[in-house]
Write a protein that holds these residues in place. Structure first.
Motif, PDB file in Angstrom:
ATOM      1  N   ARG A 139     -10.869   9.054 -15.285  1.00  0.00           N
ATOM      2  CA  ARG A 139     -11.214   9.819 -14.096  1.00  0.00           C
ATOM      3  C   ARG A 139      -9.972  10.265 -13.346  1.00  0.00           C
ATOM      4  O   ARG A 139      -8.939   9.594 -13.380  1.00  0.00           O
ATOM      5  CB  ARG A 139     -12.127   9.002 -13.183  1.00  0.00           C
ATOM      6  N   SER A 140     -10.094  11.404 -12.672  1.00  0.00           N
ATOM      7  CA  SER A 140      -8.945  11.944 -11.932  1.00  0.00           C
ATOM      8  C   SER A 140      -8.818  11.314 -10.550  1.00  0.00           C
ATOM      9  O   SER A 140      -7.721  11.205 -10.011  1.00  0.00           O
ATOM     10  CB  SER A 140      -9.068  13.462 -11.803  1.00  0.00           C
ATOM     11  N   LYS A 141      -9.944  10.913  -9.960  1.00  0.00           N
ATOM     12  CA  LYS A 141      -9.911  10.233  -8.674  1.00  0.00           C
ATOM     13  C   LYS A 141      -9.751   8.736  -8.955  1.00  0.00           C
ATOM     14  O   LYS A 141     -10.683   8.086  -9.439  1.00  0.00           O
ATOM     15  CB  LYS A 141     -11.187  10.498  -7.878  1.00  0.00           C
ATOM     16  N   LYS A 142      -8.578   8.213  -8.658  1.00  0.00           N
ATOM     17  CA  LYS A 142      -8.236   6.857  -9.078  1.00  0.00           C
ATOM     18  C   LYS A 142      -8.663   5.803  -8.053  1.00  0.00           C
ATOM     19  O   LYS A 142      -8.535   6.013  -6.839  1.00  0.00           O
ATOM     20  CB  LYS A 142      -6.727   6.736  -9.312  1.00  0.00           C
ATOM     21  N   HIS A 143      -9.123   4.672  -8.549  1.00  0.00           N
ATOM     22  CA  HIS A 143      -9.456   3.502  -7.729  1.00  0.00           C
ATOM     23  C   HIS A 143      -8.347   2.477  -7.947  1.00  0.00           C
ATOM     24  O   HIS A 143      -8.242   1.877  -9.011  1.00  0.00           O
ATOM     25  CB  HIS A 143     -10.812   2.937  -8.168  1.00  0.00           C
ATOM     26  N   VAL A 144      -7.498   2.305  -6.921  1.00  0.00           N
ATOM     27  CA  VAL A 144      -6.314   1.454  -7.044  1.00  0.00           C
ATOM     28  C   VAL A 144      -6.501   0.186  -6.214  1.00  0.00           C
ATOM     29  O   VAL A 144      -6.681   0.243  -4.996  1.00  0.00           O
ATOM     30  CB  VAL A 144      -5.042   2.204  -6.577  1.00  0.00           C
ATOM     31  N   VAL A 145      -6.471  -0.940  -6.886  1.00  0.00           N
ATOM     32  CA  VAL A 145      -6.593  -2.226  -6.205  1.00  0.00           C
ATOM     33  C   VAL A 145      -5.223  -2.655  -5.670  1.00  0.00           C
ATOM     34  O   VAL A 145      -4.216  -2.544  -6.363  1.00  0.00           O
ATOM     35  CB  VAL A 145      -7.148  -3.293  -7.177  1.00  0.00           C
ATOM     36  N   ILE A 146      -5.196  -3.136  -4.421  1.00  0.00           N
ATOM     37  CA  ILE A 146      -3.959  -3.594  -3.800  1.00  0.00           C
ATOM     38  C   ILE A 146      -3.901  -5.112  -3.864  1.00  0.00           C
ATOM     39  O   ILE A 146      -4.713  -5.803  -3.254  1.00  0.00           O
ATOM     40  CB  ILE A 146      -3.859  -3.146  -2.326  1.00  0.00           C
ATOM     41  N   LEU A 147      -2.960  -5.638  -4.611  1.00  0.00           N
ATOM     42  CA  LEU A 147      -2.701  -7.069  -4.660  1.00  0.00           C
ATOM     43  C   LEU A 147      -1.268  -7.276  -4.193  1.00  0.00           C
ATOM     44  O   LEU A 147      -0.341  -6.695  -4.760  1.00  0.00           O
ATOM     45  CB  LEU A 147      -2.884  -7.607  -6.090  1.00  0.00           C
ATOM     46  N   SER A 148      -1.069  -8.066  -3.161  1.00  0.00           N
ATOM     47  CA  SER A 148       0.270  -8.162  -2.560  1.00  0.00           C
ATOM     48  C   SER A 148       0.728  -9.607  -2.478  1.00  0.00           C
ATOM     49  O   SER A 148      -0.082 -10.533  -2.386  1.00  0.00           O
ATOM     50  CB  SER A 148       0.276  -7.534  -1.163  1.00  0.00           C
ATOM     51  N   ALA A 149       2.036  -9.783  -2.503  1.00  0.00           N
ATOM     52  CA  ALA A 149       2.650 -11.102  -2.349  1.00  0.00           C
ATOM     53  C   ALA A 149       3.934 -10.942  -1.545  1.00  0.00           C
ATOM     54  O   ALA A 149       4.789 -10.108  -1.881  1.00  0.00           O
ATOM     55  CB  ALA A 149       2.959 -11.712  -3.713  1.00  0.00           C
ATOM     56  N   PRO A 150       4.100 -11.699  -0.458  1.00  0.00           N
ATOM     57  CA  PRO A 150       5.300 -11.574   0.372  1.00  0.00           C
ATOM     58  C   PRO A 150       6.582 -11.820  -0.427  1.00  0.00           C
ATOM     59  O   PRO A 150       6.605 -12.626  -1.362  1.00  0.00           O
ATOM     60  CB  PRO A 150       5.107 -12.653   1.441  1.00  0.00           C
ATOM     61  N   SER A 151       7.623 -11.106  -0.060  1.00  0.00           N
ATOM     62  CA  SER A 151       8.918 -11.246  -0.726  1.00  0.00           C
ATOM     63  C   SER A 151      10.016 -10.823   0.244  1.00  0.00           C
ATOM     64  O   SER A 151       9.748 -10.199   1.278  1.00  0.00           O
ATOM     65  CB  SER A 151       8.980 -10.359  -1.972  1.00  0.00           C
ATOM     66  N   ALA A 152      11.250 -11.137  -0.116  1.00  0.00           N
ATOM     67  CA  ALA A 152      12.385 -10.730   0.721  1.00  0.00           C
ATOM     68  C   ALA A 152      12.473  -9.207   0.814  1.00  0.00           C
ATOM     69  O   ALA A 152      12.772  -8.651   1.873  1.00  0.00           O
ATOM     70  CB  ALA A 152      13.680 -11.307   0.146  1.00  0.00           C
ATOM     71  N   SER A 174       0.825  -1.207   0.000  1.00  0.00           N
ATOM     72  CA  SER A 174       0.000   0.000   0.000  1.00  0.00           C
ATOM     73  C   SER A 174       0.860   1.258   0.000  1.00  0.00           C
ATOM     74  O   SER A 174       0.560   2.230  -0.704  1.00  0.00           O
ATOM     75  CB  SER A 174      -0.925   0.002   1.220  1.00  0.00           C
ATOM     76  N   LEU A 175       1.931   1.236   0.794  1.00  0.00           N
ATOM     77  CA  LEU A 175       2.848   2.383   0.801  1.00  0.00           C
ATOM     78  C   LEU A 175       3.425   2.628  -0.583  1.00  0.00           C
ATOM     79  O   LEU A 175       3.540   3.776  -1.031  1.00  0.00           O
ATOM     80  CB  LEU A 175       3.988   2.138   1.793  1.00  0.00           C
ATOM     81  N   GLU A 176       3.800   1.559  -1.269  1.00  0.00           N
ATOM     82  CA  GLU A 176       4.331   1.711  -2.623  1.00  0.00           C
ATOM     83  C   GLU A 176       3.322   2.361  -3.541  1.00  0.00           C
ATOM     84  O   GLU A 176       3.661   3.229  -4.354  1.00  0.00           O
ATOM     85  CB  GLU A 176       4.745   0.346  -3.189  1.00  0.00           C
ATOM     86  N   LYS A 177       2.066   1.953  -3.435  1.00  0.00           N
ATOM     87  CA  LYS A 177       1.015   2.504  -4.286  1.00  0.00           C
ATOM     88  C   LYS A 177       0.753   3.983  -3.986  1.00  0.00           C
ATOM     89  O   LYS A 177       0.303   4.734  -4.851  1.00  0.00           O
ATOM     90  CB  LYS A 177      -0.279   1.705  -4.114  1.00  0.00           C
ATOM     91  N   MET A 178       1.041   4.400  -2.761  1.00  0.00           N
ATOM     92  CA  MET A 178       0.810   5.792  -2.380  1.00  0.00           C
ATOM     93  C   MET A 178       1.805   6.746  -3.022  1.00  0.00           C
ATOM     94  O   MET A 178       1.556   7.944  -3.132  1.00  0.00           O
ATOM     95  CB  MET A 178       0.879   5.933  -0.857  1.00  0.00           C
ATOM     96  N   GLY A 179       2.973   6.225  -3.422  1.00  0.00           N
ATOM     97  CA  GLY A 179       3.989   7.087  -4.034  1.00  0.00           C
ATOM     98  C   GLY A 179       4.701   7.930  -2.991  1.00  0.00           C
ATOM     99  O   GLY A 179       4.870   7.520  -1.842  1.00  0.00           O
ATOM    100  N   ASN A 180       5.107   9.108  -3.381  1.00  0.00           N
ATOM    101  CA  ASN A 180       5.846   9.995  -2.470  1.00  0.00           C
ATOM    102  C   ASN A 180       4.877  10.648  -1.492  1.00  0.00           C
ATOM    103  O   ASN A 180       3.994  11.413  -1.883  1.00  0.00           O
ATOM    104  CB  ASN A 180       6.588  11.081  -3.267  1.00  0.00           C
ATOM    105  N   ILE A 181       5.040  10.340  -0.215  1.00  0.00           N
ATOM    106  CA  ILE A 181       4.196  10.926   0.814  1.00  0.00           C
ATOM    107  C   ILE A 181       5.062  11.644   1.830  1.00  0.00           C
ATOM    108  O   ILE A 181       6.215  11.299   2.054  1.00  0.00           O
ATOM    109  CB  ILE A 181       3.331   9.857   1.520  1.00  0.00           C
TER     110      ILE A 181
END
Length: 314
Positions: free
Chosen positions: A253-266, A136-143
């Motif tokens: 659309r300008s308001k984006k709907h971002v789906v979070i799909l995650s997989a554990p990794s090193a 989720s943090l990655e999807k948020m970009g620069n915060i």
């Protein structure tokens, strides 16, 4: 060995503790004596038959995705791990595999040494929700401190990791939780806490750069009213149809709907281990003995608790 299996889709009543052979390991696997495994929403979604497109309908099926324990045996190609190491990890395919057993054979690349300062129960709580939080943090970009983020359903296992990771990055976070979660949300770094039993976040005038709905109850259409013009709505609990639809609709659309799909990794686990070194807390709400596995799943499915629910084995 004892292992939990089920032969049909259904409630917790379909779960059965059975005797199974200890699994043989491949060259790239380790055999782990399981000391604890955690419970995640995906466990009961699969068990109830809600994920059959991905899980299939072949039985028996197994439950549990992330675990902690002690290495019992290593495959011929495994380096960096040895018998006796205290570890935590995750199965490669949660749709087909399970860890609710006395022993589990797992790909060595998905097993990591347990930090000495945390318990087996805490370690078992890391991989699934921790990875989802980092993704989720990655999807948020620069915060930064100017980024206004709303976390809805903020004090479950996922929120526990996300709030603390956001705090370490200095974001301005509003957490929505129940009255029993407000103290935890503040402790974990939320700048503002809204008790949804007393206040409706949708009735406020505040708007957000990022809205992430961990409860699965808000939805993109509802969240749009509190999103800024170019905001992101992060959805870690999508319905299967939302995955392609959101990708297509985001083109217009300008308001984006971002789906979070995650997989554990090193990569993600290293980030989590570093955060734990810096003081990230892992709250285990309740620990059940293996003999009470049905009660554990019933309790977890009711929701409304802080942190994670874990099952321990002797």
């Amino acid at each position: 060995m004892k292992a939990i299996v089920y032969q049909k889709f259904g409630t917790t009543e379909v779960l059965q503790a059975t005797e199974q052979p200890v699994p043989a390991i491949k060259a790239n696997q380790v055999l782990v004596k399981v000391k604890a495994f955690s419970i995640n929403p995906m466990d009961w979604k699969i068990r109830k038959g809600e994920m059959t497109l991905m899980s299939g309908s072949k039985f028996p099926k197994y439950t549990g995705t992330d675990f902690a324990g002690i290495v019992e045996e290593t495959g011929a190609a495994v380096t960096g791990l040895k018998k006796g190491d205290e570890v935590f990890g995750v199965v490669k395919n949660m749709m087909k595999e399970g860890v609710s057993a006395e022993y589990v054979a797992v790909t060595a690349s998905l097993v990591w040494k347990k930090p000495s300062q945390i318990s087996f129960a805490q370690a078992a709580a890391i991989p699934v929700v921790g990875t989802a939080a980092v993704t989720s943090l990655e999807k948020m970009g620069n915060i930064n401190s100017e980024t206004n983020i709303l976390v809805n359903g903020a004090t479950g296992g996922f929120g526990m990791f996300l709030l603390q990771l956001l705090k370490q990055r200095g974001a301005n976070v509003t957490a929505v939780t129940s009255n029993k979660g407000t103290a935890f949300a503040k402790k974990w770094g939320a700048n503002t806490v809204i008790d949804y039993t007393k206040e409706n976040v949708l009735s406020n005038t505040a708007t957000y750069d990022i809205v992430i709905d961990l409860s699965g109850k808000m939805g993109y259409k509802t969240a749009k009213s509190i999103m800024k013009a170019k905001a992101l709505f992060l959805n870690p609990t999508p319905q299967p149809i939302e995955i392609p639809v959101s990708l297509f609709m985001n083109l217009f659309r300008s308001k984006k709907h971002v789906v979070i799909l995650s997989a554990p990794s090193a990569k993600y686990t290293d980030i989590l281990l570093e955060a734990i070194k810096k003081g990230l807390e892992i709250e285990v709400n309740k620990v059940f003995p293996f003999s009470q596995y049905k009660e554990a799943y019933q309790y977890a499915e009711q929701g409304g608790y802080i942190g994670k629910v874990v099952v321990e084995l002797n």
